[in-house]
Design a protein around this motif. Structure first.
Motif, PDB file in Angstrom:
ATOM      1  N   ARG A  16      48.013  60.368  60.718  1.00 57.16           N
ATOM      2  CA  ARG A  16      48.177  61.815  60.767  1.00 57.16           C
ATOM      3  C   ARG A  16      47.646  62.472  59.499  1.00 57.16           C
ATOM      4  NH1 ARG A  16      49.604  64.075  65.419  1.00 57.16           N
ATOM      5  NH2 ARG A  16      50.665  65.737  64.337  1.00 57.16           N
ATOM      6  N   LEU A  17      47.016  63.609  59.716  1.00 54.39           N
ATOM      7  CA  LEU A  17      46.656  64.541  58.655  1.00 54.39           C
ATOM      8  C   LEU A  17      47.122  65.896  59.163  1.00 54.39           C
ATOM      9  CD1 LEU A  17      42.963  63.568  57.798  1.00 54.39           C
ATOM     10  CD2 LEU A  17      45.029  62.886  56.586  1.00 54.39           C
ATOM     11  N   ALA A  18      48.093  66.476  58.497  1.00 54.76           N
ATOM     12  CA  ALA A  18      48.727  67.716  58.962  1.00 54.76           C
ATOM     13  C   ALA A  18      49.228  67.481  60.381  1.00 54.76           C
ATOM     14  CB  ALA A  18      47.766  68.889  58.850  1.00 54.76           C
ATOM     15  N   GLN A  28      37.436  47.905  59.655  1.00 53.33           N
ATOM     16  CA  GLN A  28      37.166  48.349  58.292  1.00 53.33           C
ATOM     17  C   GLN A  28      38.417  48.446  57.440  1.00 53.33           C
ATOM     18  OE1 GLN A  28      34.415  51.740  59.566  1.00 53.33           O
ATOM     19  NE2 GLN A  28      33.605  51.095  57.599  1.00 53.33           N
ATOM     20  N   VAL A  29      39.588  48.314  58.040  1.00 52.03           N
ATOM     21  CA  VAL A  29      40.841  48.456  57.299  1.00 52.03           C
ATOM     22  C   VAL A  29      41.186  47.134  56.624  1.00 52.03           C
ATOM     23  CG1 VAL A  29      43.311  48.949  57.477  1.00 52.03           C
ATOM     24  CG2 VAL A  29      41.673  50.246  58.863  1.00 52.03           C
ATOM     25  N   ARG A  30      41.339  47.177  55.303  1.00 45.86           N
ATOM     26  CA  ARG A  30      41.747  45.980  54.553  1.00 45.86           C
ATOM     27  C   ARG A  30      43.251  45.862  54.472  1.00 45.86           C
ATOM     28  NH1 ARG A  30      38.769  44.937  49.008  1.00 45.86           N
ATOM     29  NH2 ARG A  30      37.659  43.107  49.721  1.00 45.86           N
ATOM     30  N   GLU A  31      43.908  46.979  54.161  1.00 40.67           N
ATOM     31  CA  GLU A  31      45.366  46.973  54.056  1.00 40.67           C
ATOM     32  C   GLU A  31      45.892  48.395  53.994  1.00 40.67           C
ATOM     33  OE1 GLU A  31      46.907  45.541  50.101  1.00 40.67           O
ATOM     34  OE2 GLU A  31      44.793  44.989  49.902  1.00 40.67           O
ATOM     35  N   ILE A  32      47.203  48.512  54.176  1.00 39.82           N
ATOM     36  CA  ILE A  32      47.885  49.805  54.121  1.00 39.82           C
ATOM     37  C   ILE A  32      48.940  49.710  53.028  1.00 39.82           C
ATOM     38  CG2 ILE A  32      49.299  51.452  55.392  1.00 39.82           C
ATOM     39  CD1 ILE A  32      48.024  50.206  57.968  1.00 39.82           C
ATOM     40  N   SER A  79      53.746  59.058  53.358  1.00 40.64           N
ATOM     41  CA  SER A  79      52.380  59.039  52.830  1.00 40.64           C
ATOM     42  C   SER A  79      51.923  57.601  52.602  1.00 40.64           C
ATOM     43  CB  SER A  79      52.296  59.794  51.510  1.00 40.64           C
ATOM     44  OG  SER A  79      52.668  61.136  51.677  1.00 40.64           O
ATOM     45  N   CYS A  80      50.668  57.338  52.975  1.00 38.31           N
ATOM     46  CA  CYS A  80      50.108  55.990  52.823  1.00 38.31           C
ATOM     47  C   CYS A  80      48.699  56.073  52.271  1.00 38.31           C
ATOM     48  CB  CYS A  80      50.043  55.282  54.169  1.00 38.31           C
ATOM     49  SG  CYS A  80      51.621  54.874  54.878  1.00 38.31           S
ATOM     50  N   ILE A  81      48.299  54.989  51.645  1.00 40.43           N
ATOM     51  CA  ILE A  81      46.908  54.812  51.247  1.00 40.43           C
ATOM     52  C   ILE A  81      46.357  53.692  52.121  1.00 40.43           C
ATOM     53  CG2 ILE A  81      45.315  54.156  49.413  1.00 40.43           C
ATOM     54  CD1 ILE A  81      47.416  55.258  47.411  1.00 40.43           C
ATOM     55  N   VAL A  82      45.355  54.044  52.931  1.00 46.00           N
ATOM     56  CA  VAL A  82      44.699  53.052  53.780  1.00 46.00           C
ATOM     57  C   VAL A  82      43.468  52.582  53.013  1.00 46.00           C
ATOM     58  CG1 VAL A  82      43.606  52.593  56.004  1.00 46.00           C
ATOM     59  CG2 VAL A  82      45.519  54.221  55.868  1.00 46.00           C
ATOM     60  N   VAL A  83      43.432  51.311  52.672  1.00 42.20           N
ATOM     61  CA  VAL A  83      42.305  50.752  51.930  1.00 42.20           C
ATOM     62  C   VAL A  83      41.280  50.286  52.953  1.00 42.20           C
ATOM     63  CG1 VAL A  83      41.562  49.009  50.273  1.00 42.20           C
ATOM     64  CG2 VAL A  83      43.832  50.067  50.044  1.00 42.20           C
ATOM     65  N   VAL A  84      40.076  50.873  52.860  1.00 36.61           N
ATOM     66  CA  VAL A  84      39.018  50.554  53.816  1.00 36.61           C
ATOM     67  C   VAL A  84      37.801  49.988  53.091  1.00 36.61           C
ATOM     68  CG1 VAL A  84      39.759  52.282  55.499  1.00 36.61           C
ATOM     69  CG2 VAL A  84      38.074  52.901  53.794  1.00 36.61           C
ATOM     70  N   GLU A  85      37.065  49.175  53.820  1.00 41.57           N
ATOM     71  CA  GLU A  85      35.825  48.617  53.287  1.00 41.57           C
ATOM     72  C   GLU A  85      34.664  49.300  53.978  1.00 41.57           C
ATOM     73  OE1 GLU A  85      33.556  44.350  52.710  1.00 41.57           O
ATOM     74  OE2 GLU A  85      35.718  44.397  53.023  1.00 41.57           O
ATOM     75  N   LEU A  86      33.792  49.892  53.159  1.00 40.30           N
ATOM     76  CA  LEU A  86      32.618  50.577  53.667  1.00 40.30           C
ATOM     77  C   LEU A  86      31.454  49.605  53.748  1.00 40.30           C
ATOM     78  CD1 LEU A  86      32.931  53.797  51.477  1.00 40.30           C
ATOM     79  CD2 LEU A  86      33.874  53.387  53.755  1.00 40.30           C
ATOM     80  N   ALA A  90      31.699  48.301  49.554  1.00 39.88           N
ATOM     81  CA  ALA A  90      32.430  49.276  48.739  1.00 39.88           C
ATOM     82  C   ALA A  90      33.826  49.454  49.332  1.00 39.88           C
ATOM     83  CB  ALA A  90      31.686  50.606  48.718  1.00 39.88           C
ATOM     84  N   VAL A  91      34.835  49.575  48.460  1.00 38.86           N
ATOM     85  CA  VAL A  91      36.228  49.718  48.895  1.00 38.86           C
ATOM     86  C   VAL A  91      36.757  51.057  48.395  1.00 38.86           C
ATOM     87  CG1 VAL A  91      38.544  48.749  48.705  1.00 38.86           C
ATOM     88  CG2 VAL A  91      36.578  47.226  48.890  1.00 38.86           C
ATOM     89  N   VAL A  92      37.468  51.762  49.267  1.00 39.37           N
ATOM     90  CA  VAL A  92      38.024  53.058  48.920  1.00 39.37           C
ATOM     91  C   VAL A  92      39.404  53.184  49.558  1.00 39.37           C
ATOM     92  CG1 VAL A  92      36.919  54.237  50.872  1.00 39.37           C
ATOM     93  CG2 VAL A  92      37.522  55.537  48.848  1.00 39.37           C
ATOM     94  N   GLY A  93      40.298  53.904  48.883  1.00 32.20           N
ATOM     95  CA  GLY A  93      41.612  54.201  49.428  1.00 32.20           C
ATOM     96  C   GLY A  93      41.598  55.578  50.064  1.00 32.20           C
ATOM     97  N   VAL A  94      42.149  55.680  51.248  1.00 32.09           N
ATOM     98  CA  VAL A  94      42.192  56.932  51.994  1.00 32.09           C
ATOM     99  C   VAL A  94      43.641  57.387  52.060  1.00 32.09           C
ATOM    100  CG1 VAL A  94      41.723  58.013  54.223  1.00 32.09           C
ATOM    101  CG2 VAL A  94      40.187  56.228  53.361  1.00 32.09           C
ATOM    102  N   LEU A  95      43.927  58.538  51.468  1.00 28.40           N
ATOM    103  CA  LEU A  95      45.275  59.077  51.455  1.00 28.40           C
ATOM    104  C   LEU A  95      45.535  59.800  52.775  1.00 28.40           C
ATOM    105  CD1 LEU A  95      47.855  59.487  49.842  1.00 28.40           C
ATOM    106  CD2 LEU A  95      46.802  61.501  48.815  1.00 28.40           C
ATOM    107  N   THR A  96      46.623  59.422  53.459  1.00 33.66           N
ATOM    108  CA  THR A  96      46.986  60.019  54.744  1.00 33.66           C
ATOM    109  C   THR A  96      48.438  60.480  54.696  1.00 33.66           C
ATOM    110  OG1 THR A  96      47.759  57.967  55.746  1.00 33.66           O
ATOM    111  CG2 THR A  96      45.399  58.458  55.951  1.00 33.66           C
ATOM    112  N   ASP A  97      48.785  61.383  55.610  1.00 37.75           N
ATOM    113  CA  ASP A  97      50.168  61.849  55.700  1.00 37.75           C
ATOM    114  C   ASP A  97      51.072  60.760  56.250  1.00 37.75           C
ATOM    115  OD1 ASP A  97      49.606  64.374  54.703  1.00 37.75           O
ATOM    116  OD2 ASP A  97      49.239  65.221  56.679  1.00 37.75           O
ATOM    117  N   ALA A  98      50.573  60.010  57.216  1.00 42.81           N
ATOM    118  CA  ALA A  98      51.368  58.928  57.818  1.00 42.81           C
ATOM    119  C   ALA A  98      50.457  58.060  58.664  1.00 42.81           C
ATOM    120  CB  ALA A  98      52.482  59.498  58.694  1.00 42.81           C
ATOM    121  N   VAL A  99      50.704  56.769  58.622  1.00 45.24           N
ATOM    122  CA  VAL A  99      50.014  55.836  59.508  1.00 45.24           C
ATOM    123  C   VAL A  99      50.878  55.676  60.741  1.00 45.24           C
ATOM    124  CG1 VAL A  99      49.305  53.428  59.791  1.00 45.24           C
ATOM    125  CG2 VAL A  99      48.766  54.636  57.678  1.00 45.24           C
ATOM    126  N   GLN A 100      50.238  55.648  61.913  1.00 47.38           N
ATOM    127  CA  GLN A 100      51.010  55.571  63.143  1.00 47.38           C
ATOM    128  C   GLN A 100      50.984  54.183  63.753  1.00 47.38           C
ATOM    129  OE1 GLN A 100      49.273  59.150  65.006  1.00 47.38           O
ATOM    130  NE2 GLN A 100      51.366  59.932  64.962  1.00 47.38           N
TER     131      GLN A 100
END
Length: 165
Positions: A16-18, A28-32, A79-86, A90-100
């Motif tokens: 979720r975002l808003a 692409q998801v490494r971890e949450i 709130s969660c940071i979803v760590v994804v591999e591009l 390249a690895v980046v953390g994606v800030l989300t309101d909630a993982v479902q």
């Protein structure tokens, strides 16, 4: 990712975002991670919230809400940071309101991105997945996060191509 990755897996992590539900390919998801302390980096775009230490590696954390022109993500218990591999690793953390949840969405349940009616640049959307009588925006993570977002040098032609179309 592109159509190639979309065809490799029919599983998508929804979040979720808003008030909106989005999804990304689980391949692409490494971890949450639970929201953690983010170290702000000076002179970065507002959507780059900073960096985290992930087992000794520096990982940039980007606020998808800000990237999409929404208000800043607030730190809540969900709130969660979803760590994804591009592409190119390249690895980046994606800030989300909630993982479902992880959803199984078959290719015939995915409609093309809409031309109108969304605040989100449609180039970021792989398609609109149908799940339980609702639409979920399936994101192309590689197109959302370009070289400048993850601090790469520009020597990664495949990622550069994904960012520029």
């Amino acid at each position: 990712m592109s159509e190639r990755a979309m065809n490799e897996s029919n599983q998508y992590l929804s979040f979720r975002l808003a008030e909106e539900t989005f999804a990304m390919n689980v391949a692409q998801v490494r971890e949450i991670l639970d929201f953690t302390t983010v170290t702000k980096v000076p002179q970065t775009p507002p959507y780059m919230r900073g960096v985290i230490n992930l087992r000794g590696s520096v990982v940039p954390v980007l606020d998808l809400r800000l990237k999409f022109g929404m208000s800043q993500t607030e730190n809540t218990v969900n709130s969660c940071i979803v760590v994804v591999e591009l592409q190119e690793g390249a690895v980046v953390g994606v800030l989300t309101d909630a993982v479902q949840e992880v959803l199984d969405i078959e290719p015939d349940q995915i409609e093309p991105a809409p031309r109108l009616g969304t605040k989100l640049n449609k180039d970021f959307i792989l398609g609109m997945g149908r799940h339980d009588d609702q639409f979920i925006m399936i994101l192309d993570v590689d197109r959302i996060f370009c070289l400048e977002d993850v601090g790469l040098t520009g020597d990664e032609p495949e990622l550069d191509e994904a960012c520029n179309g």
